[in-house]
Design an enzyme around this catalytic site. Structure first.
Site, short mmCIF file in Angstrom:
data_model
loop_
_atom_site.label_atom_id
_atom_site.label_comp_id
_atom_site.label_asym_id
_atom_site.label_seq_id
_atom_site.Cartn_x
_atom_site.Cartn_y
_atom_site.Cartn_z
N ASN A 1 0.87 -1.17 0.00
CA ASN A 1 0.00 0.00 0.00
C ASN A 1 0.92 1.22 0.00
O ASN A 1 1.50 1.57 1.02
CB ASN A 1 -0.88 -0.03 1.25
N ARG B 1 -2.52 -2.14 -3.50
CA ARG B 1 -3.75 -1.37 -3.32
C ARG B 1 -3.65 -0.17 -4.25
O ARG B 1 -2.69 0.60 -4.20
CB ARG B 1 -3.85 -0.90 -1.87
N HIS C 1 -12.79 2.45 -0.04
CA HIS C 1 -12.78 1.38 0.96
C HIS C 1 -13.48 0.12 0.43
O HIS C 1 -13.97 -0.70 1.21
CB HIS C 1 -13.51 1.77 2.27
N ARG D 1 -11.76 14.88 7.95
CA ARG D 1 -12.48 15.25 6.72
C ARG D 1 -13.93 15.60 7.03
O ARG D 1 -14.57 14.95 7.85
CB ARG D 1 -12.45 14.09 5.72
N GLU E 1 -8.00 -5.64 5.02
CA GLU E 1 -7.86 -5.30 3.61
C GLU E 1 -6.67 -6.00 2.97
O GLU E 1 -6.73 -6.39 1.81
CB GLU E 1 -7.74 -3.77 3.47
#
Ligand code: AMP
Length: 397
Positions: free
Chosen positions: A7, A91, A180, A241, A385
């Site tokens: 990642n 990813r 996601h 965010r 993940e």
């Protein structure tokens, strides 16, 4: 086969080496401050202490070289040689409308990911750097791209279109993509598995509540709606965010505070969310809960606003799917914060949701947290993940 999961960010690179047969993580780590002074690699072989290697990493190619060196090291390594890495799974954040599943990387896939960079300028170029760095260090080892957006490509047009001039969709592909996806796919599949049911027979709402947060409606095995949009800024209130806003606020604040669009974007991504809302107490829910408990009103309000937004999305996705069988909480906050799960589930009582307080407050455990009589099954399903990327990489090869 061992699969290296990567990642890659603009100055960092996270990795896990996973044995695809046992699905055990053999080692994991993080290369930080790549291209900046003070770069270092933290490498953790399974069941052993982590080692910190402080060494200059002028670029990602050097970072990948150091990762491989750590993996084969005589002392803290976990494999004998590079030949024991059968494939690399990357990813990749944005797959646009082009990719609805993982793909084996070749020159044309690289070109497509490059083209999609305008939709994810902070992420896709970094992901590509990671892909190229692995190609340089491991020529001939197959590489796979797993996209954050892919699982959401089944959304119907009515769920992904914005109320904007259609020409922006045609010219720039402005639409909701969702992110996601690997987690929403993994958690919804696992929730069905734990319940001994087929995902195809269920209506599942997945609440991925981490530093970034999103929620999705998975009906009969496919995603029909999700809260993140063109970028990962839309939807839920997150750590830093903003999530959903009246779009007119942007020009209003830009004028009042004399901010450029780039500066405004920075405020929305880094200074908003529960961090900004709590008057900068923290973006971390452990700190927020502690502050709220000791009487900080802003922290309390930020937590309440956060839970209310999650509950509103659960309400709207229940409507979108014409019902809901399972609500699954996951990621750092979803797995660990009793305060958030309690706050959200309070709103769900009217639809017959009953949770067991002791279970709601347990941390990080895969389990059903609703009572046997609850009209909807509420669960905690820790996400993984990296394992999902490893599985998808293996499947493709
Ligand atoms: P993630 O992005 O999934 O790694 O989630 C990170 C976030 O999870 C942190 O910023 C915290 O807000 C939250 N978190 C982690 N551990 C806990 C905990 N024990 N209690 C409450 N929140 C937690």
């Amino acid at each position: 086969m061992n699969i290296l999961v990567i990642n890659c960010g603009s100055s960092s690179l996270k990795y896990q080496l996973i044995d695809s047969e046992s699905e055990n993580v053999l080692a994991k780590g993080l290369a930080e401050r790549i291209g900046i002074d003070g770069s270092r690699l933290t490498h953790t072989p399974a069941g052993r202490d982590k080692v910190v290697i402080e060494q200059p990493m002028p670029d990602h190619k050097e970072a990948v070289r150091l990762v491989i060196e750590a993996l084969v090291d005589a002392e803290h390594g976990v494999i004998a040689s590079l030949e024991e890495i059968g494939a690399v799974g990357h990813r990749v954040v944005h797959g646009g409308e082009k990719f609805n599943k993982a793909v084996k990387i070749d020159a044309s896939v690289i070109r497509d990911i490059e083209e999609l960079s305008s939709l994810a300028p902070l992420h896709n170029p970094a992901n590509l750097i990671g892909i190229r760095a692995c190609e340089d260090n491991m020529p001939g080892v197959p590489q796979v791209a797993v996209f954050d957006t892919a699982f959401h490509q089944t959304m119907p047009k009515k769920a992904y279109m914005y109320g904007l001039p259609y020409e922006y969709y045609e010219k720039y592909k402005v639409r909701r993509y969702g992110f996601h996806g690997t987690s929403h796919d993994f958690v919804s599949a696992r929730a069905a598995e734990v319940l001994g049911k087929k995902r195809e027979d269920l209506k599942i709402i997945v609440c991925h509540l981490g530093n970034g947060a999103s929620i999705s409606a998975v009906k009969n095995g496919v995603c029909v709606d999700t809260s993140m949009g063109l970028t990962p800024l839309e939807g839920l209130i997150m750590g830093t965010r903003s999530g959903d806003l009246d779009p007119a606020i942007l020009s209003f604040i830009c004028e009042k505070e004399n901010l450029s669009p780039v500066q405004m974007n920075d405020v929305l991504n880094k200074k908003s969310g529960v961090y900004g809302l709590s008057d900068y107490v923290s973006s971390d829910f452990r700190d927020l809960s502690a502050a709220a408990e000791s009487g900080n009103e802003c922290a309390k309000m930020a937590l309440e606003t956060y839970c209310y937004r999650v509950a509103k999305y659960i309400g709207s996705y229940t409507m979108a799917m014409q019902g809901v069988d399972v609500i699954a909480f996951t990621a750092g906050i979803g797995e660990n914060s009793g305060d958030v799960k309690t706050g959200v589930c309070e709103y769900l009582k009217f639809m017959g949701v009953e949770v067991i307080p002791e279970k709601v407050n347990e941390r990080g455990k895969e389990q059903i947290i609703s009572t046997p009589d609850s009209k909807v099954t509420v669960m905690v399903v820790p996400t993984d993940e990296e394992l999902s990327i490893a599985r998808q990489t293996l499947e493709l090869l």
